[in-house]
Write an enzyme that holds these catalytic residues in place. Structure first.
Site, short mmCIF file in Angstrom:
data_model
loop_
_atom_site.label_atom_id
_atom_site.label_comp_id
_atom_site.label_asym_id
_atom_site.label_seq_id
_atom_site.Cartn_x
_atom_site.Cartn_y
_atom_site.Cartn_z
N GLU A 170 31.87 65.12 32.04
CA GLU A 170 30.87 65.55 33.03
C GLU A 170 29.54 65.88 32.36
O GLU A 170 28.47 65.57 32.89
CB GLU A 170 31.39 66.75 33.81
CG GLU A 170 32.51 66.43 34.78
CD GLU A 170 33.13 67.66 35.40
OE1 GLU A 170 33.97 67.50 36.28
OE2 GLU A 170 32.78 68.79 34.99
N TRP A 205 38.47 67.67 28.11
CA TRP A 205 37.80 66.37 28.17
C TRP A 205 37.06 66.13 29.48
O TRP A 205 36.01 65.49 29.51
CB TRP A 205 38.78 65.24 27.88
CG TRP A 205 38.05 63.94 27.64
CD1 TRP A 205 38.07 62.83 28.41
CD2 TRP A 205 37.17 63.64 26.54
NE1 TRP A 205 37.26 61.84 27.88
CE2 TRP A 205 36.69 62.32 26.72
CE3 TRP A 205 36.74 64.37 25.42
CZ2 TRP A 205 35.82 61.72 25.84
CZ3 TRP A 205 35.86 63.76 24.54
CH2 TRP A 205 35.41 62.45 24.75
N ASN A 206 37.59 66.62 30.60
CA ASN A 206 36.88 66.46 31.87
C ASN A 206 35.49 67.08 31.79
O ASN A 206 34.49 66.50 32.23
CB ASN A 206 37.66 67.11 33.02
CG ASN A 206 38.80 66.25 33.50
OD1 ASN A 206 39.15 65.26 32.88
ND2 ASN A 206 39.42 66.64 34.60
N ALA A 259 45.05 72.92 23.28
CA ALA A 259 45.33 71.49 23.48
C ALA A 259 44.59 70.65 22.44
O ALA A 259 44.61 70.96 21.25
CB ALA A 259 44.99 71.08 24.92
N GLU A 260 43.91 69.58 22.89
CA GLU A 260 43.23 68.67 21.97
C GLU A 260 41.76 69.03 21.82
O GLU A 260 40.97 68.28 21.25
CB GLU A 260 43.38 67.22 22.47
CG GLU A 260 42.34 66.74 23.46
CD GLU A 260 42.39 67.38 24.85
OE1 GLU A 260 41.50 67.09 25.67
OE2 GLU A 260 43.30 68.19 25.11
N GLN A 280 31.39 72.50 39.23
CA GLN A 280 30.87 72.23 37.88
C GLN A 280 30.08 70.93 37.80
O GLN A 280 29.02 70.89 37.16
CB GLN A 280 32.01 72.22 36.86
CG GLN A 280 31.54 71.95 35.44
CD GLN A 280 32.54 72.34 34.41
OE1 GLN A 280 32.82 73.52 34.20
NE2 GLN A 280 33.13 71.37 33.74
N ASP A 306 50.47 60.52 33.07
CA ASP A 306 49.65 61.17 32.06
C ASP A 306 50.53 61.58 30.87
O ASP A 306 51.73 61.28 30.84
CB ASP A 306 48.88 62.35 32.66
CG ASP A 306 49.78 63.41 33.29
OD1 ASP A 306 50.92 63.61 32.81
OD2 ASP A 306 49.35 64.04 34.28
N HIS A 359 44.15 67.15 34.86
CA HIS A 359 44.83 65.87 34.93
C HIS A 359 44.82 65.34 36.37
O HIS A 359 44.69 64.13 36.58
CB HIS A 359 46.26 66.02 34.41
CG HIS A 359 46.33 66.17 32.92
ND1 HIS A 359 46.92 65.23 32.11
CD2 HIS A 359 45.86 67.13 32.10
CE1 HIS A 359 46.82 65.61 30.85
NE2 HIS A 359 46.18 66.77 30.82
#
Length: 469
Positions: free
Chosen positions: A362, A357-358, A377-378, A339, A118, A20
């Site tokens: 990427e 999601w990050n 999480a999601e 990364q 967030d 986040h």
């Protein structure tokens, strides 16, 4: 540059979670560089910050684009149990930070006109109301956001546990959500975490707008539904992605890139499970066997901070694995790796990811197809979108959280992504299309650029309104 008033001042409040922090910092950078907005960035410090958090904040300070202020840690020992789920822990930290935030905002000059939070920081929206600031909630993806906004309706409609339902959960206008794919707080309706999620859903509805780290082409169906269906609260929804940690000069000095330089184009599968992703000993063994059996070049990252009772994770690799694969791959034990630089390297042709999601963004922006290994999480909802709707990823038949994924299936998924057959070619072609559309979205005049420009303009108008009073 956009035409926003240079005096427009906004506040971004980030929870102490590295993924986040990265996204929120990049949001702040975009507001400053592209839209001439002054940004004060508050991040809630943790008593034991991870290496990734510390390096991310330090790097942002060096850029000198944002006014970064660390709020001191808060004591939540009387509010939650030590082993409480991460969603409960972080929302509690952010809720208990409100008095500190209120005091810090009151001291800011010029007066800020908007507050961005967030998913963990929605309790701060009440602070924004006290200062007559606009209130925006910035989250990762549209489908989990739709679920969060709609959850209080589902709470009344669905009987029993969501995970026990025989049919997918129906979100009007959106892709159905399989019971197995719901976010962690919905796994058990009797737990405190579920009640916290209901509260967050209600707080989100009090905002002036919702922002997602996507672009219009990535999930058109959900974005359209949230804008048109009244059940989602009739809130403006802005797709402002892709926002991700850019490759920095210091990243390029990593020895990992030297090894990649020696490998053929798109020949390496990169395997990493995020900062907090953790696998069992048996699963690490099966993963290693799958990599070896696939005979594909690989870079396997095992986080050194995931030691279990002092046992080195390398001990979980099959006997002789490092010797047999010496010329095939690299095993890395580290708290942090560059990364973005790895994924954007021309030698990387696939990414086995926990599907935070990050990491997904990427990978898309690097044009790298994925193997979904959702852990918490999601992530499972992300996997469903990328594997079933966008078809740029594959996922195992059994959820990694429910059992051990065997070496044969791992080998099969790696070959499907990496080898030059029809399905692999199709995935690579589709993800390169998404890469191009994401780059266009953030070019000047693109959909994401324009969406953030709208928000900056609203912040400026609120400033003018306050000055006129």
């Amino acid at each position: 540059m956009a035409t926003s008033n240079p005096q427009t001042h906004v506040v971004i409040v980030s929870s102490p979670q590295v993924g986040h922090i990265v996204c929120n910092l990049e949001l702040g950078n975009r507001l400053v560089v592209d839209h001439n907005v002054h940004v004060t960035f508050f991040v809630v410090a943790e008593s034991k910050a991870s290496t990734g958090e510390s390096e991310t904040i330090q790097s942002a300070r060096a850029q000198k684009l944002l006014n970064i202020i660390e709020l001191p840690p808060v004591d939540i020992s009387s509010k939650v149990e030590p082993n409480s789920p991460i969603f409960t822990t972080l929302t509690t930290i952010m809720r208990e930070t409100n008095p500190l935030l209120r005091s810090a905002i009151s001291a800011l000059k010029p007066r800020p006109t908007a507050l961005f939070v967030d998913i963990f920081g929605t309790a701060a929206l009440e602070v924004a109301e006290e200062f007559h600031m606009l209130k925006y909630v910035f989250v990762t993806t549209a489908l989990p956001l739709a679920l969060a906004v709609y959850i209080n309706i589902l709470d009344k409609e669905v009987e029993g546990e969501y995970v026990d339902q025989k049919e997918p959960l129906r979100l009007p206008g959106c892709m159905p959500v399989r019971p197995d794919d719901v976010v962690d707080p919905l796994m058990n309706r009797t737990k405190h975490e579920y009640r916290v999620f209901l509260q967050v859903g209600l707080e989100i509805r009090r905002s002036d707008g919702l922002m997602v780290n996507m672009w219009e082409d990535l999930d058109t169906k959900t974005l359209k539904a949230m804008r048109e269906e009244e059940c989602y609260g009739s809130l403006p929804v802005y797709a402002v992605g892709p926002l991700f940690r850019p490759v920095e000069q210091s990243d390029l000095k990593s020895g990992l890139l030297d090894w990649l330089d020696e490998q053929p184009v798109e020949s390496v599968i990169y395997v990493s499970f995020g900062v907090t992703g953790k696998l069992s000993a048996q699963q690490i063994t099966e993963l290693a066997w799958g990599l070896e059996l696939s005979q594909q070049r690989f870079m396997l990252v095992l986080r050194s901070n995931n030691k279990d009772k002092g046992i080195n994770l390398l001990d979980y690799l099959p006997d002789g694995f490092l010797e047999r694969t010496h010329n095939l791959g690299q095993v890395v034990t580290a708290d942090w790796v560059p990364q973005s630089a790895i994924l954007s390297h021309g030698s990387v042709g696939g990414f086995l990811s926990h599907f935070g999601w990050n990491s997904v963004v990427e990978s898309i922006i690097s044009g790298v197809p994925m193997i979904a290994w959702p852990l918490y999480a999601e992530h499972k909802m992300n996997a469903a979108l990328l594997a079933e709707e966008l078809r740029v990823a594959v996922r195992p038949k059994i959820a990694p959280t429910k059992g051990v994924v065997g070496r044969e299936e791992i080998e099969m998924m790696i070959r499907k992504v990496m080898e030059d057959h029809e399905e692999g070619k199709a995935m690579r072609a589709r993800i390169k299309e998404l890469k191009n559309s994401g780059e266009k979205a953030w070019a000047k005049g693109g959909s994401s650029f324009n969406a953030l420009s709208q928000i900056a303009k609203q912040c400026e108008m609120n400033l003018q309104s306050q000055e006129g009073k």
